[in-house]
Structure formats: C-alpha cells, structure tokens
Design an enzyme around this catalytic site. Structure first.
Site, PDB file in Angstrom:
ATOM      1  N   ARG A  63      74.705  75.150  34.318  1.00  0.00           N
ATOM      2  CA  ARG A  63      74.395  75.146  35.766  1.00  0.00           C
ATOM      3  C   ARG A  63      74.304  76.440  35.752  1.00  0.00           C
ATOM      4  O   ARG A  63      74.918  77.515  35.318  1.00  0.00           O
ATOM      5  CB  ARG A  63      75.435  74.303  36.472  1.00  0.00           C
ATOM      6  CG  ARG A  63      75.115  74.641  37.999  1.00  0.00           C
ATOM      7  CD  ARG A  63      73.807  73.328  38.303  1.00  0.00           C
ATOM      8  NE  ARG A  63      74.331  73.268  39.911  1.00  0.00           N
ATOM      9  CZ  ARG A  63      72.597  72.781  40.141  1.00  0.00           C
ATOM     10  NH1 ARG A  63      71.446  72.480  39.461  1.00  0.00           N
ATOM     11  NH2 ARG A  63      72.372  72.293  41.750  1.00  0.00           N
ATOM     12  N   THR A  95      64.001  66.532  37.713  1.00  0.00           N
ATOM     13  CA  THR A  95      65.304  66.159  36.627  1.00  0.00           C
ATOM     14  C   THR A  95      64.827  65.414  35.415  1.00  0.00           C
ATOM     15  O   THR A  95      64.209  64.521  35.853  1.00  0.00           O
ATOM     16  CB  THR A  95      66.781  65.701  37.332  1.00  0.00           C
ATOM     17  OG1 THR A  95      66.928  66.905  38.078  1.00  0.00           O
ATOM     18  CG2 THR A  95      67.824  66.096  36.029  1.00  0.00           C
ATOM     19  N   THR A 146      67.735  70.551  33.937  1.00  0.00           N
ATOM     20  CA  THR A 146      66.382  70.765  34.965  1.00  0.00           C
ATOM     21  C   THR A 146      66.448  71.753  35.231  1.00  0.00           C
ATOM     22  O   THR A 146      66.796  72.247  34.998  1.00  0.00           O
ATOM     23  CB  THR A 146      67.241  70.155  36.363  1.00  0.00           C
ATOM     24  OG1 THR A 146      66.342  69.873  37.647  1.00  0.00           O
ATOM     25  CG2 THR A 146      68.447  70.613  36.987  1.00  0.00           C
ATOM     26  N   GLU A 194      64.935  71.786  38.502  1.00  0.00           N
ATOM     27  CA  GLU A 194      65.422  71.202  40.549  1.00  0.00           C
ATOM     28  C   GLU A 194      63.924  70.688  40.539  1.00  0.00           C
ATOM     29  O   GLU A 194      63.459  69.374  40.112  1.00  0.00           O
ATOM     30  CB  GLU A 194      66.001  72.457  40.353  1.00  0.00           C
ATOM     31  CG  GLU A 194      65.818  72.075  42.635  1.00  0.00           C
ATOM     32  CD  GLU A 194      67.248  70.678  42.206  1.00  0.00           C
ATOM     33  OE1 GLU A 194      66.261  70.332  43.879  1.00  0.00           O
ATOM     34  OE2 GLU A 194      67.713  70.280  42.188  1.00  0.00           O
ATOM     35  N   GLU A 196      66.709  76.220  41.515  1.00  0.00           N
ATOM     36  CA  GLU A 196      68.304  75.572  41.663  1.00  0.00           C
ATOM     37  C   GLU A 196      68.859  76.095  42.996  1.00  0.00           C
ATOM     38  O   GLU A 196      69.815  75.401  42.932  1.00  0.00           O
ATOM     39  CB  GLU A 196      68.713  75.944  40.528  1.00  0.00           C
ATOM     40  CG  GLU A 196      69.644  74.558  39.859  1.00  0.00           C
ATOM     41  CD  GLU A 196      68.550  74.124  39.793  1.00  0.00           C
ATOM     42  OE1 GLU A 196      69.258  72.231  40.658  1.00  0.00           O
ATOM     43  OE2 GLU A 196      67.971  74.119  38.782  1.00  0.00           O
ATOM     44  N   SER A 251      75.194  70.146  42.505  1.00  0.00           N
ATOM     45  CA  SER A 251      74.917  69.348  41.836  1.00  0.00           C
ATOM     46  C   SER A 251      75.292  68.067  41.515  1.00  0.00           C
ATOM     47  O   SER A 251      75.794  67.406  42.220  1.00  0.00           O
ATOM     48  CB  SER A 251      73.964  68.928  39.914  1.00  0.00           C
ATOM     49  OG  SER A 251      73.672  68.753  39.582  1.00  0.00           O
TER      50      SER A 251
END
Length: 610
Positions: free
Chosen positions: A117, A421, A439, A441, A460, A484
């Site tokens: 992430r 995504t 992703t 976003e 993000e 997320s």
C-alpha cells in the site's frame, strides 16, 4: 531490502470440511509478448489442468499463460501480468500505485501476504486537502484527485521485487520482459480505454505530460487503433537493468518527486492541480510489509484475506461470520440476500468505526473476526425486516455474545474510495496460488504522468478521510497507509486451496467478494454463475446501490423486507472480478467477468479434453 515484517495473527475458529483440492499449473519467465496489434479473444471461462490465470484484459491473461507454459510459477506469472496491466490498463494500475499480494505456498501450506500500500509523505499536514484560498476542502472530483497532493509513495515496484524474492523462480528483469514488448509494439484500443480517456479529458488536458501521452493530437485514441508507450518500455528496461533502486533512489525518484511537488500544469487549465509534499527521502524509505493474513472459518472453509490497512479481510469476514449465525438452509434466494444486506450493514458500521492503518491506530482485528462478537452483532439482524439505516457500530473490544439493547442509529461517514483498481488470479502446476489486487485509485489516478516515463501516479491519499478528525482511525498522518477495501481472498478446505478470487471496485470490492462467496458456498452456484450474477453494493445506508439486473431479479421481493434500491449509472457494473476454483484431481475452473467492463479473460494451460 525494502521489507518490514509484521506478524499479527487473527483468530481462527470453526472446523474444516474435507474437499479434495488438486494442484495445477505450468509456468514460465521471460515469456514472449503478443505480436504487434494482436487482440486475443476474451474468454470468460476455461476449464482444464496444469495452471490457470484470470484477469480483466486478454493481453494480460495471455502473458500470464505464456509464463506458466514456459515453466514459471504463480508468482512469476502474477508479476508479469501486473506489469502488462500497467501497459494495457494504465488508468487502473501501474508502477505509480500500490496493492496487496496474497500467496498460498503448496510446499508449506501457508498463506502469506505482502502489503504494498502507498504511504503518506513525512511532511503531509492535517489540512493537506484544504484549499488555502477558501479554507474549505477542495471539491473531490476533479479538483482534489488531480494533482500532487493526492499522491502517495508508490509500493507496486517494491511489491513485485519482494514477491519474486520470496516465492518466484525468475528475476524482475525477466518478469518485466513481456510487458516491455507490449509497450513497445502496442495494443489494440478497445471501447473501455477510449471511453475512460474521454471521461478524464479535462484532467488529462490539465497536465502537459499526460495529454502528450494519452491525448495525441488532442483526442482520445480511436477504438481499433494501436496504442504504444515507448516511454514506459524504457522505464521497464531501466528497472530490469538496475532493480528497484532506480525507482526509489535514482534519477527516476527525483523525477517522481518533481512531478508531485511541481506538476507540469498546462497553460489555461481551470483546475487547481494542488502540489504535494513527497520528497526523495519518502521514496528512499518506503518499505513493503510482510503481514499475517486475516483468517476466519465460514461453513467449514478457512477464508484468508488482507489485514489492515485493508478493510477487506475484516469486513468480508465479519459479514460472513454474522451471516453464519443464521441457518440459511431452505430459504429462497431473496431471503438469503436480505440476510446478506443486513449483515453487510453491521460490518460496514464497524469498518467506519475501527479500520485504518494497524501500524498507527489500534484496529481490533481479532474482535471483528470473532464468532462470539458475530453472534452479538447478529442479534440485531431481523430475518423478516430491514433495520433502519445507518446502524450503529458495536464494541469489538468488549463483547460476550449476548443480545443487548440495540444502540441508537449511527452515521455514514463520506467514503471517497474510487471504484477503479484491477485484480488478477494465478495458479501453477505445483499448487501455488496468487490473488493480487493493485491500483492507482481513481480511473486515471492523480492525472499526472511522470514526464518521459510513461506511467501515471496514484491519487491514493484521497482514501484518507478528507476532513481531519483526531478520533477517526482513517485520519491523514505522516507515513500512514490509507484505509483500503481491496480484498484478495484465498479459500482453503482441509488445508488445501479450493478457490481464489478478488475484484476492483473501491468499497464495493467487499460487497462483490462477499456476494461471490455467498453465491458459491450458500447458494451452491457454479463459480462462473457466481461471478456473473447481478450484484448489489450493500453497505450501511438506507438505499442500496445495485445493478439493474439485481433490481429486476430481486427488487420486488426485497422491497417486502423494507429494502430500497438505486441503480448504478447506465453501462456501469459493480466490481469486475476474477477467480480460479481448484477441484478434485487438480481440475481448474478459471473465470472472469463475461460482460462487466467489456469482459475479462480466463485461461488454462491444458484445456480439459485435450
């Protein structure tokens, strides 16, 4: 090594049922790319042996299948496919973003995950999303999402490197080769790519590097034309030569930071394109995290998912745990769906109250996935009527499983997570399984292409709550990972994988994965029917967003329970899933969406009957 290991274990409850699950796949590295202008057919379902892949793009799936056929494993195929996604679906994912990688190791029987992430820059301020000219938050779209302030430190390249190091049989250079060829030779523009370009035209025109790449001559690439990205091919070759340091510490890192801090804004744009605070030190210090997965038992299966900062594993898990408290045997389909909608509302209330980056805030993962807590929450589920929404969160830190006085109605905080995504699934002949959701976003991310590098940066950070609240677990903070909903999921029975699945779709990912599991496990539908079934996106609101097909099939019956529905926009679906089911004797059923987003492609190494 850009890795931090975090071990946090969720409660495992329930028993297993015995299902014979085989292994499958044949894999490779250094696979060839499709020839120039080649447009493979879209195959929604394939059945066979020796390995399988599923993605939302036929070129991507063909890359993965070639890797498997040439001797690579599931991880090799997944990384090669993800790199190809960055070429053919650059508005959904790419090296400017992040994601979550879930892996089953047939040799050890372990399910492990990598958290790739994005993170907030060290210098980010609580009021980063506030327009200094007005003192109010920027309008979300297109103002806030378009610019450097929304860009998190990307984790995708580090995820690929770590996955290959842990489980792969090939190098990053080999894994990047097929995608590099696709970027050089080009791919055929389909209707979805064309339409998504048009949807982003105002944003793309605001950034000179982006309009140069995606609006050649000032127009979206025509359907049927061949789109090439030589800059991305060169970037992939750079990573192949020098590894991840080129991205996180070299000249490319400086160029990323320049694009964030001083976006190449076009003259005359009316968008604010706010600058961000990311530095080269933020990139140099980025680390992926090896996390223990979430795990819970549902109807005898062990279901593994992604831990915080994803809310996917806990919210899918809590929804199903609440649902498991009811005996659904003999109920008709609308009754089952009513239970699912009500269980989802209760779990989403807890998601809003508790979920954030578990390295920064205290997330009661064990409580949220405890059957005792689920029993207490299930007390609020009326099998005959919908509860007034929004329902209140429970106390996942103090519970006894007993029914108490219902709490006052709760509230629904704004959720700005995009429905973009992408997702992919890979299984190899040795029985290893990968489920990977990645992703940038928003469709089109931040709108910023790093000049001369051919890839978009993510937006993000807008997954954080837009307005700062010190009590909000998803408040924006330096170094923190935004919440997320990505929910890559692997299902085991008797310690062996029987199903892997996942989907894009923002917070609707949770609904999509949950519904697929309910259709497959509770309603007994074949996996290809479970993925094709019309969907709703029940969360914790008075009106449930749903596809027209869902409303047509179930709306009248569910209205009898008190549910009301709002259709998604015409031509839009909920989720776009991929899955592979592993059956007796290693028989693989690979499935992709038959129609949503134009349909995906699912392929097997050796089709049944050959």
């Amino acid at each position: 090594m850009r890795t931090r290991t975090t071990v946090r274990r969720s409660a495992v409850t329930g028993t297993l049922i015995l299902v014979l699950a085989g292994t499958a796949a044949v894999t490779p590295a250094g696979a060839a790319a499709p020839p120039p202008g080649h447009e493979p057919p879209r195959v929604p379902t394939s059945v066979g042996y020796g390995g399988a892949v599923s993605s939302l793009d036929p070129v991507v799936s063909e890359v993965g299948l070639t890797v498997l056929r040439r001797g690579g494993n599931a991880t090799d195929a997944a990384v090669a496919m993800a790199a190809a996604i960055g070429v053919t679906d650059p508005y959904s994912a790419g090296i400017g973003g992040g994601g979550f990688f879930v892996h089953y190791d047939a040799g050890t029987g372990d399910v492990e995950t990598i958290d790739g992430r994005e993170t907030a820059p060290a210098a980010i301020e609580p009021d980063a999303f506030v327009d200094p000219a007005t003192g109010e938050p920027y309008p979300f779209f297109p103002d806030l999402v378009t610019g450097g302030v929304s860009v998190g430190v990307p984790g995708t390249v580090a995820t690929w490197d770590r996955a290959l190091e842990r489980w792969g049989t090939t190098s990053l250079a080999e894994a990047l080769r097929p995608a590099t060829r696709v970027a050089e030779r080009g791919f055929v523009v389909d209707q979805l790519f064309h339409d998504q370009t048009l949807e982003n035209q105002e944003r793309f025109e605001a950034i000179t590097s982006t309009s140069d790449l995606f609006l050649p001559g000032g127009a979206a690439p025509a359907v049927g034309s061949v789109f090439r990205n030589p800059d991305l091919a060169a970037t992939y070759r750079l990573l192949a030569r020098t590894g991840t340091d080129a991205f996180y510490e070299g000249a490319l890192a400086r160029e990323i930071v320049d694009a964030v801090q001083d976006p190449p804004v076009a003259d005359g744009t009316t968008l604010p394109v706010p600058a961000g605070s990311m530095t080269t030190a933020d990139l140099a210090s980025y680390e992926v995290v090896d996390r223990a997965p979430t795990v819970f038992s549902y109807r005898g299966y062990d279901v593994y998912g992604m831990a915080p900062p994803s809310s996917g594993g806990t919210t899918v898990g809590e929804t199903l745990n609440i649902l498991e408290q009811a005996d659904l045997t003999g109920l008709d389909e609308p009754a089952v769906l009513h239970h699912m909608i009500e269980a989802s509302a209760l779990a989403f209330a807890d998601r809003a109250a508790y979920l954030g980056d578990g390295d920064v805030v205290d997330v009661p993962v064990d409580g949220l996935l405890d059957d005792v807590y689920a029993r207490e929450r299930a007390c609020l589920l009326d099998p005959a009527a919908a509860a007034p929404k929004p329902v209140a969160a429970g106390d996942a830190r103090s519970y006894d499983g007993e029914c108490g006085t219902p709490a006052a109605p709760g509230s629904v905080p704004p959720d700005t997570e995009s429905t973009s995504t992408t997702n992919l699934t890979a299984v190899d002949r040795w029985g290893d399984v990968v489920e990977y959701t990645l992703t940038i976003e928003q469709i089109g991310g931040s709108g910023i292409v790093v000049p001369g590098r051919g890839f978009l940066l993510n937006n993000e950070l807008t997954d954080f709550s837009i307005e700062y609240d010190a009590d909000d677990p998803n408040r924006i903070e330096p170094g923190k990972r935004p919440r997320s909903s990505m929910a890559p999921t692997i299902v085991l029975a008797d310690g062996r994988p029987v199903l892997a699945l996942g989907s894009p779709g923002g917070s609707n990912i949770i609904s999509t994965v949950t519904q697929m599991l309910v259709h497959r496990i509770d309603l007994g539908r074949p996996i290809q029917e479970a993925i094709a079934a019309p969907r709703a996106a029940p969360q914790n609101s008075a009106t449930v967003t749903a596809e027209p097909g869902f409303i047509g099939a179930y709306g009248a019956a569910l209205a009898g329970y008190g549910h009301t529905f709002a259709p998604v926009a015409p031509g839009k679906g909920i989720g776009a899933a991929t899955a592979v089911e592993i059956g007796p004797g290693g028989r693989l059923t690979a499935v992709a969406e038959p129609t949503r987003n134009g349909g995906g492609s699912a392929l097997v190494v050796r089709p049944a009957g050959r």
